[in-house]
Design a protein around this motif. Sequence first.
Motif, PDB file in Angstrom:
ATOM      1  N   GLU A 155       0.528  -5.176  10.071  1.00 54.54           N
ATOM      2  CA  GLU A 155      -0.162  -6.385  10.511  1.00 54.54           C
ATOM      3  C   GLU A 155      -1.504  -6.006  11.120  1.00 54.54           C
ATOM      4  O   GLU A 155      -1.640  -4.970  11.769  1.00 54.54           O
ATOM      5  CB  GLU A 155       0.692  -7.108  11.552  1.00 54.54           C
ATOM      6  N   VAL A 156      -2.500  -6.863  10.906  1.00 54.99           N
ATOM      7  CA  VAL A 156      -3.833  -6.653  11.471  1.00 54.99           C
ATOM      8  C   VAL A 156      -4.044  -7.684  12.572  1.00 54.99           C
ATOM      9  O   VAL A 156      -3.981  -8.886  12.327  1.00 54.99           O
ATOM     10  CB  VAL A 156      -4.931  -6.793  10.389  1.00 54.99           C
ATOM     11  N   PHE A 157      -4.269  -7.219  13.797  1.00 60.23           N
ATOM     12  CA  PHE A 157      -4.521  -8.119  14.912  1.00 60.23           C
ATOM     13  C   PHE A 157      -6.005  -8.461  15.040  1.00 60.23           C
ATOM     14  O   PHE A 157      -6.366  -9.565  15.427  1.00 60.23           O
ATOM     15  CB  PHE A 157      -4.026  -7.507  16.229  1.00 60.23           C
ATOM     16  N   GLN A 158      -6.844  -7.464  14.753  1.00 60.11           N
ATOM     17  CA  GLN A 158      -8.290  -7.669  14.847  1.00 60.11           C
ATOM     18  C   GLN A 158      -8.948  -6.837  13.749  1.00 60.11           C
ATOM     19  O   GLN A 158      -8.670  -5.641  13.612  1.00 60.11           O
ATOM     20  CB  GLN A 158      -8.793  -7.228  16.226  1.00 60.11           C
ATOM     21  N   ALA A 159      -9.808  -7.467  12.967  1.00 58.76           N
ATOM     22  CA  ALA A 159     -10.470  -6.784  11.850  1.00 58.76           C
ATOM     23  C   ALA A 159     -11.405  -5.697  12.374  1.00 58.76           C
ATOM     24  O   ALA A 159     -12.041  -5.850  13.420  1.00 58.76           O
ATOM     25  CB  ALA A 159     -11.242  -7.782  11.005  1.00 58.76           C
ATOM     26  N   GLY A 160     -11.487  -4.620  11.621  1.00 57.13           N
ATOM     27  CA  GLY A 160     -12.406  -3.536  11.945  1.00 57.13           C
ATOM     28  C   GLY A 160     -13.604  -3.596  11.015  1.00 57.13           C
ATOM     29  O   GLY A 160     -13.516  -4.104   9.896  1.00 57.13           O
ATOM     30  N   PHE A 161     -14.729  -3.042  11.470  1.00 59.74           N
ATOM     31  CA  PHE A 161     -15.960  -3.103  10.678  1.00 59.74           C
ATOM     32  C   PHE A 161     -16.699  -1.777  10.743  1.00 59.74           C
ATOM     33  O   PHE A 161     -16.618  -1.053  11.728  1.00 59.74           O
ATOM     34  CB  PHE A 161     -16.874  -4.221  11.199  1.00 59.74           C
ATOM     35  N   LYS A 162     -17.435  -1.516   9.659  1.00 63.35           N
ATOM     36  CA  LYS A 162     -18.304  -0.336   9.638  1.00 63.35           C
ATOM     37  C   LYS A 162     -19.650  -0.735   9.061  1.00 63.35           C
ATOM     38  O   LYS A 162     -19.760  -1.658   8.254  1.00 63.35           O
ATOM     39  CB  LYS A 162     -17.672   0.812   8.847  1.00 63.35           C
ATOM     40  N   LEU A 163     -20.661  -0.023   9.488  1.00 61.28           N
ATOM     41  CA  LEU A 163     -22.026  -0.235   9.037  1.00 61.28           C
ATOM     42  C   LEU A 163     -22.469   1.082   8.418  1.00 61.28           C
ATOM     43  O   LEU A 163     -22.776   2.037   9.128  1.00 61.28           O
ATOM     44  CB  LEU A 163     -22.915  -0.619  10.216  1.00 61.28           C
ATOM     45  N   GLY A 164     -22.427   1.151   7.092  1.00 58.38           N
ATOM     46  CA  GLY A 164     -22.671   2.416   6.420  1.00 58.38           C
ATOM     47  C   GLY A 164     -21.507   3.340   6.693  1.00 58.38           C
ATOM     48  O   GLY A 164     -20.355   3.003   6.425  1.00 58.38           O
ATOM     49  N   ASP A 165     -21.785   4.496   7.275  1.00 58.73           N
ATOM     50  CA  ASP A 165     -20.726   5.439   7.644  1.00 58.73           C
ATOM     51  C   ASP A 165     -20.309   5.298   9.099  1.00 58.73           C
ATOM     52  O   ASP A 165     -19.368   5.942   9.549  1.00 58.73           O
ATOM     53  CB  ASP A 165     -21.197   6.882   7.400  1.00 58.73           C
ATOM     54  N   LYS A 166     -21.016   4.472   9.847  1.00 60.47           N
ATOM     55  CA  LYS A 166     -20.764   4.322  11.283  1.00 60.47           C
ATOM     56  C   LYS A 166     -19.714   3.234  11.534  1.00 60.47           C
ATOM     57  O   LYS A 166     -19.843   2.110  11.057  1.00 60.47           O
ATOM     58  CB  LYS A 166     -22.067   3.960  12.000  1.00 60.47           C
ATOM     59  N   ILE A 167     -18.676   3.593  12.273  1.00 62.26           N
ATOM     60  CA  ILE A 167     -17.638   2.633  12.630  1.00 62.26           C
ATOM     61  C   ILE A 167     -18.158   1.779  13.787  1.00 62.26           C
ATOM     62  O   ILE A 167     -18.493   2.290  14.860  1.00 62.26           O
ATOM     63  CB  ILE A 167     -16.329   3.346  13.057  1.00 62.26           C
ATOM     64  N   ILE A 168     -18.225   0.467  13.564  1.00 61.62           N
ATOM     65  CA  ILE A 168     -18.670  -0.449  14.609  1.00 61.62           C
ATOM     66  C   ILE A 168     -17.493  -0.821  15.508  1.00 61.62           C
ATOM     67  O   ILE A 168     -17.603  -0.832  16.724  1.00 61.62           O
ATOM     68  CB  ILE A 168     -19.289  -1.725  13.992  1.00 61.62           C
ATOM     69  N   ARG A 169     -16.361  -1.132  14.865  1.00 61.35           N
ATOM     70  CA  ARG A 169     -15.153  -1.464  15.617  1.00 61.35           C
ATOM     71  C   ARG A 169     -13.950  -1.061  14.781  1.00 61.35           C
ATOM     72  O   ARG A 169     -13.882  -1.348  13.588  1.00 61.35           O
ATOM     73  CB  ARG A 169     -15.117  -2.957  15.917  1.00 61.35           C
ATOM     74  N   HIS A 170     -12.998  -0.362  15.398  1.00 56.28           N
ATOM     75  CA  HIS A 170     -11.761   0.033  14.726  1.00 56.28           C
ATOM     76  C   HIS A 170     -10.879  -1.193  14.523  1.00 56.28           C
ATOM     77  O   HIS A 170     -10.883  -2.109  15.352  1.00 56.28           O
ATOM     78  CB  HIS A 170     -11.010   1.080  15.544  1.00 56.28           C
ATOM     79  N   ALA A 171     -10.153  -1.204  13.440  1.00 55.80           N
ATOM     80  CA  ALA A 171      -9.214  -2.291  13.182  1.00 55.80           C
ATOM     81  C   ALA A 171      -8.001  -2.121  14.098  1.00 55.80           C
ATOM     82  O   ALA A 171      -7.420  -1.034  14.178  1.00 55.80           O
ATOM     83  CB  ALA A 171      -8.776  -2.284  11.724  1.00 55.80           C
ATOM     84  N   MET A 172      -7.620  -3.188  14.799  1.00 50.14           N
ATOM     85  CA  MET A 172      -6.458  -3.150  15.690  1.00 50.14           C
ATOM     86  C   MET A 172      -5.245  -3.567  14.866  1.00 50.14           C
ATOM     87  O   MET A 172      -5.196  -4.680  14.350  1.00 50.14           O
ATOM     88  CB  MET A 172      -6.663  -4.111  16.863  1.00 50.14           C
ATOM     89  N   VAL A 173      -4.267  -2.643  14.712  1.00 44.05           N
ATOM     90  CA  VAL A 173      -3.178  -2.864  13.753  1.00 44.05           C
ATOM     91  C   VAL A 173      -1.803  -2.537  14.352  1.00 44.05           C
ATOM     92  O   VAL A 173      -1.692  -1.863  15.357  1.00 44.05           O
ATOM     93  CB  VAL A 173      -3.397  -2.011  12.486  1.00 44.05           C
ATOM     94  N   LYS A 174      -0.772  -3.020  13.612  1.00 47.17           N
ATOM     95  CA  LYS A 174       0.616  -2.654  13.869  1.00 47.17           C
ATOM     96  C   LYS A 174       1.033  -1.760  12.708  1.00 47.17           C
ATOM     97  O   LYS A 174       0.816  -2.113  11.555  1.00 47.17           O
ATOM     98  CB  LYS A 174       1.510  -3.895  13.905  1.00 47.17           C
ATOM     99  N   VAL A 175       1.626  -0.613  13.022  1.00 46.28           N
ATOM    100  CA  VAL A 175       1.997   0.362  12.000  1.00 46.28           C
ATOM    101  C   VAL A 175       3.510   0.375  11.817  1.00 46.28           C
ATOM    102  O   VAL A 175       4.267   0.336  12.794  1.00 46.28           O
ATOM    103  CB  VAL A 175       1.499   1.783  12.379  1.00 46.28           C
ATOM    104  N   ALA A 176       3.940   0.431  10.564  1.00 45.07           N
ATOM    105  CA  ALA A 176       5.376   0.440  10.246  1.00 45.07           C
ATOM    106  C   ALA A 176       5.857   1.860  10.022  1.00 45.07           C
ATOM    107  O   ALA A 176       5.117   2.696   9.483  1.00 45.07           O
ATOM    108  CB  ALA A 176       5.637  -0.406   9.022  1.00 45.07           C
ATOM    109  N   ASN A 177       7.139   2.071  10.388  1.00 41.99           N
ATOM    110  CA  ASN A 177       7.869   3.326  10.158  1.00 41.99           C
ATOM    111  C   ASN A 177       7.153   4.522  10.738  1.00 41.99           C
ATOM    112  O   ASN A 177       6.892   5.509  10.181  1.00 41.99           O
ATOM    113  CB  ASN A 177       8.158   3.514   8.681  1.00 41.99           C
TER     114      ASN A 177
END
Length: 182
Positions: A160-182
């Motif tokens: 599940e994705v709680f908050q979308a992540g974004f990048k500008l070129g190769d630079k990460i603007i914001r990491h995606a906030m997620v729930k990871v399974a297993n």
Amino acid sequence: MSQQEMENLEEQADVETPDSPSQETGEEAEAPATEEKSPEELLQAQLREQEDKYLRLLAEYDNYRKRSQKEKDAAWNNAKADTVKEILPVYDNLDRALKQECADEAYAKGVQMTMTQLKTVLEKLGLEEIPAQGETFDPAVHNAVMHCEDETLGENTVAEVFQAGFKLGDKIIRHAMVKVAN
């Protein structure tokens, strides 16, 4: 004989006399005597020196121009990244508004049109959403805030994705906030 030829013979005779102090013997005689350079040779040497200075200055200017362009590009990219960071909360609020049920169709359509327009502007700036849902967890682009067990999903899969992540070129603007399974 002409006067010129006679002077040349006299000069040769003066040079050939063994008593002359200008005559050297042994190893010194084999070494070439340092001759004064002609004006043409001096001018050629000065020309080479000036050409060398010019080429060095040209290379230095080219390096300066490239460095300035890189600094300008970096400043532009940093300004874009800072601006986008400030706009992302608006994106998040519009995304939350779209997920809420609404009885007013015109209102919902207006929010959808605003979100579409915002996405278009962000894409023109070069912003890309980081794919997350169903992807393998990557700590370089995802921020895991929850863990769950789900037999339908594979190992380390984003559930599940709680908050979308974004990048500008190769630079990460914001990491995606997620729930990871297993």
